[in-house]
Design an enzyme around this catalytic site. Structure first.
Site, PDB file in Angstrom:
ATOM      1  N   TYR A  61       0.759  -1.444  -0.058  1.00 40.82           N
ATOM      2  CA  TYR A  61      -0.018  -0.186   0.105  1.00 40.82           C
ATOM      3  C   TYR A  61       1.066   1.339  -0.060  1.00 40.82           C
ATOM      4  O   TYR A  61       0.242   2.208  -0.384  1.00 40.82           O
ATOM      5  CB  TYR A  61      -0.925   0.155   1.277  1.00 40.82           C
ATOM      6  CG  TYR A  61      -2.104  -0.679   1.021  1.00 40.82           C
ATOM      7  CD1 TYR A  61      -2.284  -1.852   0.704  1.00 40.82           C
ATOM      8  CD2 TYR A  61      -3.477  -0.057   1.320  1.00 40.82           C
ATOM      9  CE1 TYR A  61      -3.505  -2.576   0.600  1.00 40.82           C
ATOM     10  CE2 TYR A  61      -4.515  -0.553   1.312  1.00 40.82           C
ATOM     11  CZ  TYR A  61      -4.486  -2.100   0.748  1.00 40.82           C
ATOM     12  OH  TYR A  61      -5.792  -2.374   0.948  1.00 40.82           O
ATOM     13  N   LYS A  98       3.126 -15.611   1.947  1.00 43.99           N
ATOM     14  CA  LYS A  98       3.501 -16.432   0.590  1.00 43.99           C
ATOM     15  C   LYS A  98       4.848 -16.353   0.463  1.00 43.99           C
ATOM     16  O   LYS A  98       5.522 -16.261  -0.583  1.00 43.99           O
ATOM     17  CB  LYS A  98       2.739 -15.320  -0.494  1.00 43.99           C
ATOM     18  CG  LYS A  98       2.661 -16.062  -1.993  1.00 43.99           C
ATOM     19  CD  LYS A  98       1.579 -16.988  -2.002  1.00 43.99           C
ATOM     20  CE  LYS A  98       1.680 -17.782  -3.410  1.00 43.99           C
ATOM     21  NZ  LYS A  98       0.653 -19.033  -3.300  1.00 43.99           N
ATOM     22  N   ASP A 108      -3.310 -18.410  -0.093  1.00 36.17           N
ATOM     23  CA  ASP A 108      -4.248 -19.089  -0.901  1.00 36.17           C
ATOM     24  C   ASP A 108      -4.787 -20.213  -0.186  1.00 36.17           C
ATOM     25  O   ASP A 108      -6.158 -20.364  -0.354  1.00 36.17           O
ATOM     26  CB  ASP A 108      -3.371 -19.564  -2.221  1.00 36.17           C
ATOM     27  CG  ASP A 108      -2.196 -20.408  -2.032  1.00 36.17           C
ATOM     28  OD1 ASP A 108      -1.596 -20.194  -0.928  1.00 36.17           O
ATOM     29  OD2 ASP A 108      -1.674 -20.666  -3.002  1.00 36.17           O
ATOM     30  N   ASP A 119     -12.381  -9.253   4.435  1.00 32.80           N
ATOM     31  CA  ASP A 119     -13.809  -9.248   3.549  1.00 32.80           C
ATOM     32  C   ASP A 119     -14.349 -10.680   3.618  1.00 32.80           C
ATOM     33  O   ASP A 119     -15.510 -10.892   3.843  1.00 32.80           O
ATOM     34  CB  ASP A 119     -13.630  -8.666   2.302  1.00 32.80           C
ATOM     35  CG  ASP A 119     -13.561  -7.457   2.053  1.00 32.80           C
ATOM     36  OD1 ASP A 119     -13.483  -6.504   3.119  1.00 32.80           O
ATOM     37  OD2 ASP A 119     -14.134  -6.859   1.040  1.00 32.80           O
TER      38      ASP A 119
HETATM   39  C1  IPM Z   1     -10.355  -1.353   4.302  1.00 37.20           C
HETATM   40  C2  IPM Z   1     -10.703  -0.640   2.949  1.00 37.20           C
HETATM   41  C3  IPM Z   1      -9.488   0.072   2.569  1.00 37.20           C
HETATM   42  C4  IPM Z   1      -8.082  -0.661   2.499  1.00 37.20           C
HETATM   43  C5  IPM Z   1      -9.730   1.121   1.107  1.00 37.20           C
HETATM   44  C6  IPM Z   1     -10.909   1.976   1.559  1.00 37.20           C
HETATM   45  C7  IPM Z   1      -8.557   1.815   1.126  1.00 37.20           C
HETATM   46  O1  IPM Z   1     -10.807  -1.784   1.866  1.00 37.20           O
HETATM   47  O2  IPM Z   1     -10.294  -0.608   5.212  1.00 37.20           O
HETATM   48  O3  IPM Z   1     -10.540  -2.603   4.124  1.00 37.20           O
HETATM   49  O4  IPM Z   1      -7.910  -1.157   1.342  1.00 37.20           O
HETATM   50  O5  IPM Z   1      -7.501  -0.612   3.548  1.00 37.20           O
HETATM   51 MG    MG Z   2     -10.942  -3.590   2.590  1.00 37.77          MG
END
Ligand code: IPM
Ligand code: MG
Length: 388
Positions: free
Chosen positions: A162, A213, A246, A274
């Protein structure tokens, strides 16, 4: 269990305000952001005011622009005025950032850049994402759960791909577009997030699964080495397991009950959390706390859901539970945090559901759901007073 700490009436009696002001008045910076952000932060604030009334607290709230909302007003996703006020406050509660309106912009100018800059400015390197199934929502998981899920994702938040440099996009001499990002982790970054995960496991079921990984990436090999050393040297009582990312993605679906604390990097943590969230019933349910050595930043893990914005349909649970984490971690208000968590669980148990988790039930709007959470809070408080 009834203690004077959990009894608002007793608290009111014993609290002596110092001259000229409310004791320990805390300032919370609230950053609604984009899409459903304003609705869900408003819902969390309604709950906060209910808590304040029941437990006799006073909070100062300052609403500040971030993301697309800030680009429109200040031409920057994190205006200096927002940052300045945040630094003078005690904690940050954020809704969500991101809007299709800015999809054409380069990453550094998009709404999301505001959030990433904020995470880095606050150096909140530890992103804690607890994933728990509410008993009332066991059936909402897309997989058949043998037992309720109870795990925590500890995601490194201020390093990795990031933020790695160099990063750019260019067009080559033959007119082909290409992009470059850098994945780098250094020892101190890995060591400090590993400590957080081991500490957390120590207070939970004593197991850390470190996800990388390492069969492909050098960064992951360094990650694995350092996590192993820290475990062996400082936390021999904690069971440490390593999984390739994975495999972990698959294991989460196959046997989620094997996980206690999942320790992983910024990108893998984004993806896996997620996945873990929908296993628990909906992306809208999960809170997060981003912690470092200073201010804490609290936000639901979901995005801005522009298609739901302004429709009174969003799920405010992730934001309400983020508020609970804020009360606990930034202000040490554990009883208050617990009462918010219980009120949310109770509201779900009574059958109130926003659209994302309604299934065959009639969904309620975000504001009705919020009202029910406040009712549950009041009922809890009334019970405590009766039992004293
Ligand atoms: C999260 C979100 C953020 C990330 C985005 C909105 C930049 O997906 O907090 O999980 O990727 O960290
Ligand atoms: Mg996210």
């Amino acid at each position: 269990m009834v203690s004077s700490q959990s009894n608002p009436a007793a608290q009111r009696k014993t609290k002596v305000p110092p001259e000229g002001g409310t004791p320990n008045k805390k300032t919370i910076s609230v950053l609604p952001g984009d899409g459903i952000g304003p609705e869900i932060t408003t819902a969390a604030l309604v709950v906060l005011w209910q808590v304040a009334e029941l437990f006799d607290h006073d909070f100062d709230i300052q609403e500040l622009p971030i993301g697309g909302a800030a680009i429109r007003e200040y031409d920057s996703p994190l205006p200096p005025s927002t940052m300045e006020k945040i630094l003078a406050s005690d904690a940050v509660l954020l809704g969500a950032v991101g809007s299709p309106e800015f999809d054409h912009l380069p990453p550094a100018e998009r709404p999301e850049a505001g959030l990433l800059q904020l995470r880095q400015a606050l150096q909140v390197y530890a992103n804690i994402r607890p994933v728990q199934t509410f008993p009332a929502l066991m059936g909402r998981s897309p997989v058949r759960l043998k037992a309720p899920i109870d795990l925590v994702v500890v995601r490194e938040l201020t390093g990795g791909i990031y933020f790695g440099e160099p990063r750019y996009r260019k067009t080559s001499a033959i007119g082909e577009r290409y992009g470059v990002n850098t994945l780098m982790y250094s020892e101190h970054e890995i060591a400090r997030i590993a400590q957080v995960a081991f500490q957390m496991a120590h207070h939970r079921r004593g197991k850390v699964t470190s996800v990388d990984k390492a069969n492909v990436l050098e960064t992951s090999q360094v990650w694995r080495e350092i996590v192993t050393e820290i475990g062996r040297t400082h936390y021999p009582e904690i069971q440490l397991e390593h999984q390739y990312v994975d495999n972990c993605a698959m294991q989460l679906v196959l046997r989620p009950e094997q996980f206690d604390v999942i320790l992983t990097d910024n990108m893998f943590g984004d993806i896996l959390s997620d996945e873990a969230a929908v296993l628990a019933g909906s992306l809208g349910l999960l809170p997060s706390a981003s912690l470092g050595d200073g201010l804490g930043l609290y936000e639901p893990i979901h995005g801005s859901a522009p298609d739901l914005a302004g429709k009174n349909q969003a799920n405010p649970v992730g934001t309400m539970l983020s508020l609970a984490l804020c009360l606990r971690h930034s202000f040490g208000l554990n009883t208050e945090a617990l009462s918010v968590e219980q009120a949310v669980a109770e509201t779900l148990a009574q059958g109130f559901r926003t659209r994302d988790i309604a299934g065959f039930r009639q969904p309620v709007g975000l504001d009705e759901f919020t009202e029910q959470v406040c009712q549950s809070l009041k009922q809890q408080a009334a019970k405590h007073i009766l039992f004293v």
